[in-house]
Motif scaffolding. Structure first.
Motif, PDB file in Angstrom:
ATOM      1  N   LEU A 128      -5.583   4.820   2.422  1.00 31.90           N
ATOM      2  CA  LEU A 128      -5.033   3.738   1.612  1.00 31.90           C
ATOM      3  C   LEU A 128      -3.897   3.060   2.356  1.00 31.90           C
ATOM      4  N   ILE A 129      -4.017   1.743   2.489  1.00 29.53           N
ATOM      5  CA  ILE A 129      -3.034   0.946   3.216  1.00 29.53           C
ATOM      6  C   ILE A 129      -2.317   0.000   2.253  1.00 29.53           C
ATOM      7  N   PHE A 130      -1.003  -0.051   2.328  1.00 34.33           N
ATOM      8  CA  PHE A 130      -0.247  -1.101   1.653  1.00 34.33           C
ATOM      9  C   PHE A 130       0.281  -2.049   2.722  1.00 34.33           C
ATOM     10  N   TYR A 131      -0.055  -3.334   2.593  1.00 36.70           N
ATOM     11  CA  TYR A 131       0.463  -4.334   3.532  1.00 36.70           C
ATOM     12  C   TYR A 131       1.035  -5.501   2.736  1.00 36.70           C
ATOM     13  N   ARG A 132       1.785  -6.354   3.389  1.00 36.48           N
ATOM     14  CA  ARG A 132       2.522  -7.401   2.683  1.00 36.48           C
ATOM     15  C   ARG A 132       1.613  -8.533   2.211  1.00 36.48           C
ATOM     16  N   GLY A 133       0.793  -9.060   3.092  1.00 35.69           N
ATOM     17  CA  GLY A 133      -0.098 -10.149   2.722  1.00 35.69           C
ATOM     18  C   GLY A 133      -0.765 -10.738   3.942  1.00 35.69           C
ATOM     19  N   GLY A 134      -1.822 -11.513   3.717  1.00 38.37           N
ATOM     20  CA  GLY A 134      -2.542 -12.135   4.819  1.00 38.37           C
ATOM     21  C   GLY A 134      -1.711 -13.149   5.579  1.00 38.37           C
ATOM     22  N   TRP A 135      -0.607 -13.580   4.986  1.00 38.12           N
ATOM     23  CA  TRP A 135       0.303 -14.535   5.620  1.00 38.12           C
ATOM     24  C   TRP A 135       1.198 -13.878   6.675  1.00 38.12           C
ATOM     25  N   CYS A 136       1.228 -12.561   6.699  1.00 34.87           N
ATOM     26  CA  CYS A 136       2.094 -11.809   7.624  1.00 34.87           C
ATOM     27  C   CYS A 136       1.346 -11.535   8.924  1.00 34.87           C
ATOM     28  N   PRO A 137       1.841 -12.015  10.071  1.00 34.90           N
ATOM     29  CA  PRO A 137       1.127 -11.811  11.341  1.00 34.90           C
ATOM     30  C   PRO A 137       0.999 -10.337  11.725  1.00 34.90           C
ATOM     31  N   TYR A 138       1.999  -9.524  11.393  1.00 32.18           N
ATOM     32  CA  TYR A 138       1.934  -8.098  11.715  1.00 32.18           C
ATOM     33  C   TYR A 138       0.860  -7.407  10.863  1.00 32.18           C
ATOM     34  N   CYS A 139       0.725  -7.864   9.631  1.00 32.54           N
ATOM     35  CA  CYS A 139      -0.308  -7.325   8.740  1.00 32.54           C
ATOM     36  C   CYS A 139      -1.693  -7.722   9.229  1.00 32.54           C
ATOM     37  N   SER A 140      -1.835  -8.961   9.646  1.00 31.81           N
ATOM     38  CA  SER A 140      -3.131  -9.437  10.148  1.00 31.81           C
ATOM     39  C   SER A 140      -3.574  -8.624  11.357  1.00 31.81           C
ATOM     40  N   LYS A 141      -2.634  -8.347  12.245  1.00 32.83           N
ATOM     41  CA  LYS A 141      -2.934  -7.538  13.428  1.00 32.83           C
ATOM     42  C   LYS A 141      -3.338  -6.125  13.008  1.00 32.83           C
ATOM     43  N   GLN A 142      -2.635  -5.578  12.021  1.00 38.90           N
ATOM     44  CA  GLN A 142      -2.956  -4.243  11.529  1.00 38.90           C
ATOM     45  C   GLN A 142      -4.346  -4.205  10.903  1.00 38.90           C
ATOM     46  N   LEU A 143      -4.663  -5.199  10.063  1.00 41.71           N
ATOM     47  CA  LEU A 143      -5.968  -5.251   9.410  1.00 41.71           C
ATOM     48  C   LEU A 143      -7.095  -5.346  10.433  1.00 41.71           C
ATOM     49  N   SER A 144      -6.865  -6.136  11.471  1.00 47.44           N
ATOM     50  CA  SER A 144      -7.856  -6.281  12.530  1.00 47.44           C
ATOM     51  C   SER A 144      -8.070  -4.961  13.263  1.00 47.44           C
ATOM     52  N   GLY A 145      -6.973  -4.244  13.524  1.00 44.30           N
ATOM     53  CA  GLY A 145      -7.072  -2.940  14.184  1.00 44.30           C
ATOM     54  C   GLY A 145      -7.812  -1.932  13.334  1.00 44.30           C
ATOM     55  N   LEU A 146      -7.592  -1.987  12.021  1.00 43.18           N
ATOM     56  CA  LEU A 146      -8.285  -1.088  11.111  1.00 43.18           C
ATOM     57  C   LEU A 146      -9.791  -1.356  11.105  1.00 43.18           C
TER      58      LEU A 146
END
Length: 266
Positions: A128-146
């Motif tokens: 289970l991942i909690f991330y800030r939002g699709g607007w966050c570049p660090y989150c986008s990078k994390q989602l892509s890595g996942l």
């Protein structure tokens, strides 16, 4: 199952995850980094798997570890640190710890339909991942890595679920943009983040777009501290990584190593 008391006592969060796996695992044993395996045997398996994962960890990860954040519990009436029980700073959150059960959570998925997280977890061990939002570049990078390790995690027996402040409509945009095959859920009012103890008051500069990206539901303008939880089918937290520094996320290789090490626990 025997718990590891030395890993359960503290609530101390890491500033960074840069450094060799060996150094991190030694610090983890002292509870100075935000890895919280639920048993000493699991810790040993994670150590072995993480060391093997060194072959695919970027060279930059050989730098020395940065300082750590220490959790400070806010006073009950300390309005300088919290508002209505929600901390003003990410460093002051009080999250669930390893060994605890997750709360009851039902959230809309990207298609708008209500998703019963606990029912899903009871059927399949979950990352289970909690991330800030699709607007966050660090989150986008994390989602892509996942997404790159999603098939490997599935082969290990896990499902991958990510939760953010985005509205279902914005979740759909993120799924299309990042080409994601796993489940995204909308915690637009941050009730789930608050129940996990990872919500805090967002910076003033976010006041305008947080309500917009949440479909008008994030009226308190809160954010979750980026977090990773590995759960068994009982909803028990086997492992967690929580970092107040939004620029630092658990790498895909280390997450995969931890998931592999905990396979016998699920």
């Amino acid at each position: 199952m025997e718990q590891a008391p030395e890993l359960m006592k503290g609530k101390i969060f890491c500033k960074d995850l840069i450094g060799s796996a060996t150094k991190h695992l030694k610090k983890m044993m002292k509870n100075k980094y935000c890895f919280f395996p639920a048993s000493s045997k699991a810790l040993q398996r994670i150590a072995i798997s993480a060391l093997l994962a060194l072959v695919i960890i970027p060279a930059a990860s050989q730098a020395s570890p940065r300082p750590v954040y220490e959790l400070k519990t806010p006073a009950l009436n300390d309005t300088l640190k919290s508002i209505s029980g929600v901390p003003l700073k990410a460093e002051d959150i009080s999250p669930l710890l390893s060994g605890e059960l997750i709360p009851a959570v039902k959230l809309p998925a990207a298609n708008g339909k209500l998703f019963d997280l606990n029912l899903s977890v009871s059927q399949t061990p979950t990352i289970l991942i909690f991330y800030r939002g699709g607007w966050c570049p660090y989150c986008s990078k994390q989602l892509s890595g996942l997404q790159q390790i999603e098939k490997d995690l599935r082969a290990l027996g896990y499902q991958l679920i990510a939760i953010s402040t985005d509205s279902p409509e914005n979740l759909s945009k993120t799924m299309d943009k990042e080409k994601l095959d796993y489940t995204l859920l909308s915690d637009a009012d941050l009730k789930a983040a608050k129940s996990f103890g990872i919500a805090f008051k967002g910076p003033k500069s976010y006041d305008k777009f947080l309500p917009e990206t949440s479909g008008g539901k994030n009226v308190d303008k809160l954010l979750p501290v980026p977090s990773v939880f590995i759960l068994d089918k009982k909803g028990r937290i086997l492992f967690e990584y929580i970092n107040p520094d939004i620029t630092q996320r658990l790498s895909a290789p280390l997450l995969k190593a931890a998931a592999s090490a905990l396979k016998s626990e699920i």
